[in-house]
Design an enzyme around this catalytic site. Structure first.
Site, short mmCIF file in Angstrom:
data_model
loop_
_atom_site.label_atom_id
_atom_site.label_comp_id
_atom_site.label_asym_id
_atom_site.label_seq_id
_atom_site.Cartn_x
_atom_site.Cartn_y
_atom_site.Cartn_z
N GLU A 1 0.54 -1.53 0.21
CA GLU A 1 -0.48 -0.32 0.12
C GLU A 1 0.98 1.19 -0.31
O GLU A 1 0.81 1.90 1.00
CB GLU A 1 -0.89 -0.11 1.56
CG GLU A 1 -2.14 -0.86 1.01
CD GLU A 1 -2.78 -1.37 2.14
OE1 GLU A 1 -3.83 -1.48 2.17
OE2 GLU A 1 -2.07 -0.96 3.01
C1 ACM Z 1 -1.48 -5.51 3.80
O1 ACM Z 1 -3.25 -6.47 4.22
N1 ACM Z 1 -1.81 -4.70 3.48
C2 ACM Z 1 -1.35 -6.55 3.38
#
Ligand code: ACM
Length: 680
Positions: A305
């Site tokens: 992310e």
């Molecule tokens: C995640 O769930 N962002 C690894």
């Protein structure tokens, strides 16, 4: 001994049933039992070391807790533990965890090539202890057992909510109890930096609100895990999810500070600057310090992310990217990952990353943790990377155990891999992200569902019977309490806060009739931040109601076995009556306790559900013709009541729905329930 196949160990009418989880690779059940009384003692035979001695002492004290019988130190041993050699000083990937457990009416023996296998076998012995009219005992049997996957983990997020060391230790005990062997410790995120760095103390001083693990805490946890055959893999998530680092060291960021610890949940813009050498100099020193603290061969750099807003807004970063010929932010991220991988390699570590790090040019020994699906795991394996699956094992989504149980690391896209590629799939990890979990509610969110996932990772691939899994899961959930994990304490805490002295048994009825919503739905419910307490009905409720699931089984059994029908009807009547009366009993409490105000309508609906169930039982018993209008109205009402409120869902709807379905089926399909045809 009577040899029985594995399949017969799954509970069935004909076969024996063992409350074991994970199910062993091979079991042969014999005749009779070994009594556990005050003459019970354990002795090590052959190879011995401190780890094995500590483990047998722990088993002795566990058995004393399970039975109430104090451990004996002398006398003829009842259980002999025999290993041929030591485990590695620190648990190794792919070490031999196999063991054999033989129990006869006069003695028992755990034998294993290494101490680690003996640890696994001793847990099985403890799980087998049962009581009958005469005594505590273990059944006579022979088990030959070994894991299917070598990487069987739990990721715990200690960054978003602080998780004190004792909570982690109790969890490690429970992990060992179900033969998990990797504790993945998510130690930094936007909301907190949780480890003491001596080189860069502002990380914890300014990034943790005072809640961080000292280096001595870290060593203690590693030693505790090591004693239980569990590896500890640290994760420092970067270059995104790093706001807490930037409070003390804003010069690492891709945009000028000042930065503050993030209090909200979500994905945020602050990211490390991948273009400046000073950032790599800092990370080199920091990773070197942490590589010295954490002995595991693997080191997780996160990598999930990553927002590129700051990168896009920075002229110098864009100029750097252009000079390198990068067309996309993903290429810049890949460049950062290659640099970090080289630093980790310099410090003797293999890198792990979330599946976003998979990109051309990544070193072959980087292990990929897939959270976005089997496809990235399959892609990684095709490119020669080892991998583990976490997609489908997210405990914060509050899915039932059956959901996780049906997901196999080798399924979907990974099922199409060659044998050589499949061998790169090392196993999986359940993930406990902690936006909606505190140290108090953690055990009830992890357990017992993690035990079902542990079975997926340990037991033979064919171990897929969901009914058998649930039968054993309920037993294991009770047994886990002997490990010290507080997996069933949520209700009593809520109850003590709102009705001290436990004056509200009907609150128990309500809590058991609902299920907590997962992260996706809770984040819509109110403006949650890390500062908002998690002390509501939803936090006391389980992810999956054991008692409602039991009632669903009772309804399903109504037409299965006419001999037990009346007993089942009575059981349903008792539950529906409790539900029906509960709102009356709770009304005065719910209207004056702020933590429960939101639960009023849930409570009123639970009573309505109870009433519908009671009326349905009347139809069932009387053979009275059911009005189609009545049925349609009830189903409509139940659908309305099934809508989430107060961050919970009324699980109680399910068995009543199933009962109405059974009543409305044509007679030929509904024997003997079907003596109540519908009139339209
Ligand atoms: C995640 O769930 N962002 C690894």
């Amino acid at each position: 001994m009577l040899a029985l196949s594995l399949a017969l160990c799954a509970p069935s009418k004909a076969g024996p049933s063992l409350a074991l989880m994970p199910l062993p690779a091979q079991v042969s059940i014999g005749e009779g039992k070994l009594i556990i009384d005050d003459s019970f003692s354990i002795r090590i035979s052959g190879y011995s070391d401190r780890h094995l001695q500590d483990a047998t002492a722990r088993l002795a004290s566990r058995i004393a807790r399970q039975t109430g019988i104090p451990p004996r130190r002398a006398g003829k041993p009842t259980l002999v533990v025999e290993c041929r050699g030591a485990a590695p000083e620190y648990p190794a990937l792919s070490e031999d965890e196999s063991y054999r457990l033989e129990i006869s009416p006069i003695s028992a023996r755990v034998s294993a090539p290494t101490v680690t296998g003996a640890l696994r076998g001793m847990e099985t012995f403890s799980q087998l202890i049962a009581a009958d009219a005469d005594s505590f005992f273990v059944p006579t049997l022979r088990i030959d057992d070994r894991p299917r996957f070598t990487w069987r983990g739990l990721m715990l997020d200690a960054a978003r909510h602080w998780m004190p060391v004792p909570v982690i230790e109790r969890n490690l005990d429970a992990m060992a109890a179900v033969k998990l062997n990797v504790f993945h410790w998510h130690l930094s995120d936007d909301q907190g930096f949780r480890v003491e760095s001596r080189l860069f103390p502002k990380l914890q001083q300014l990034g943790s609100d005072g809640n961080f693990y000292t280096q001595s805490d870290v060593r203690r946890v590693i030693a505790y895990a090591r004693d239980r055959g569990i590896r500890v893999v640290p994760e420092f998530d970067m270059p995104g999810h790093t706001t807490s680092w930037l409070v003390g060291y804003p010069e690492l960021a891709s945009a000028p500070g000042r930065y503050e610890i993030e209090r909200k949940w979500g994905i945020f813009e602050p990211v490390l600057d991948p273009t400046r050498e000073e950032v790599y100099k800092f990370l080199d020193a920091f990773l070197g310090e942490m590589a010295g603290l954490f002995p595991d061969a693997y080191f997780h750099l996160g990598g999930d992310e990553v927002l590129d807003t700051q990168w896009k807004q920075s002229r110098t970063i864009q100029a750097f990217a252009a000079k390198k010929g990068f067309q996309t932010s993903a290429e810049l991220h890949a460049y950062f990952n290659r640099r970090i991988q080289a630093l980790l390699a310099k410090h003797g570590k293999k890198m792990i990353g979330w599946d976003e790090v998979l990109a051309p040019g990544l070193a072959a020994d980087v292990l990929i943790q897939s959270w976005r699906g089997q496809k990235s795991l399959a892609d990684a394996a095709r490119q020669g990377h080892r991998g583990i699956l976490s997609y489908g094992y997210y405990l914060d989504h509050m899915q039932p155990a059956s959901f996780h149980y049906q997901i196999d690391p080798v399924s979907g896209e990974t099922a199409a891999l060659s044998a050589q590629e499949t061998a790169l799939v090392l196993g999986g990890e359940a993930c406990m992200w902690s936006e909606y979990v505190t140290e108090e509610t953690l055990p009830s969110r992890i357990w017992p569902r993690l035990a079902a996932i542990a079975e997926r990772f340990w037991s033979p691939r064919e171990t897929t019977d969901i009914h058998s899994m649930y039968t054993r899961l309920d037993a294991v959930n009770r047994w886990l309490q002997w490990t010290g994990v507080q997996n069933r304490s949520g209700y009593s805490l809520l109850s003590e806060r709102v009705a001290p002295g436990d004056r509200a048994p009907a609150l128990w009825v309500l809590v058991n009739a609902v299920e907590a919503l997962g992260i996706d739905q809770r984040q819509e419910a109110r403006h949650y931040t890390s500062l908002i307490p998690l002390n509501r009905l939803a936090d006391a409720a389980s992810p999956e109601s054991e008692s409602v699931r039991h009632l669903e089984e009772v309804v399903a059994g109504l037409s299965a076995d006419p001999g037990q029908r009346q007993q089942r009807v009575e059981e349903l009547r008792r539950a529906f009556t409790e539900w029906s009366r509960s709102s009356e009993q709770l009304r005065s409490l719910l209207s004056v306790r702020f933590l429960l105000l939101e639960a009023s309508s849930v409570s009123e609906d639970l009573s309505r559900i109870g009433n519908i169930g009671l009326r349905a039982l009347q139809y069932l018993e009387s053979g009275e013709k059911i009005s189609g209008d009545w049925l349609a109205q009830q189903e409509h009402d139940l659908d309305r009541m099934a809508q989430p409120r107060a961050e919970v869902v009324l699980a109680a709807v399910r068995p009543v729905h199933a009962l109405l379905d059974a009543l409305s089926r044509p007679p030929s399909h509904a024997e003997p329930v079907g003596n109540s045809p519908i009139s339209h």
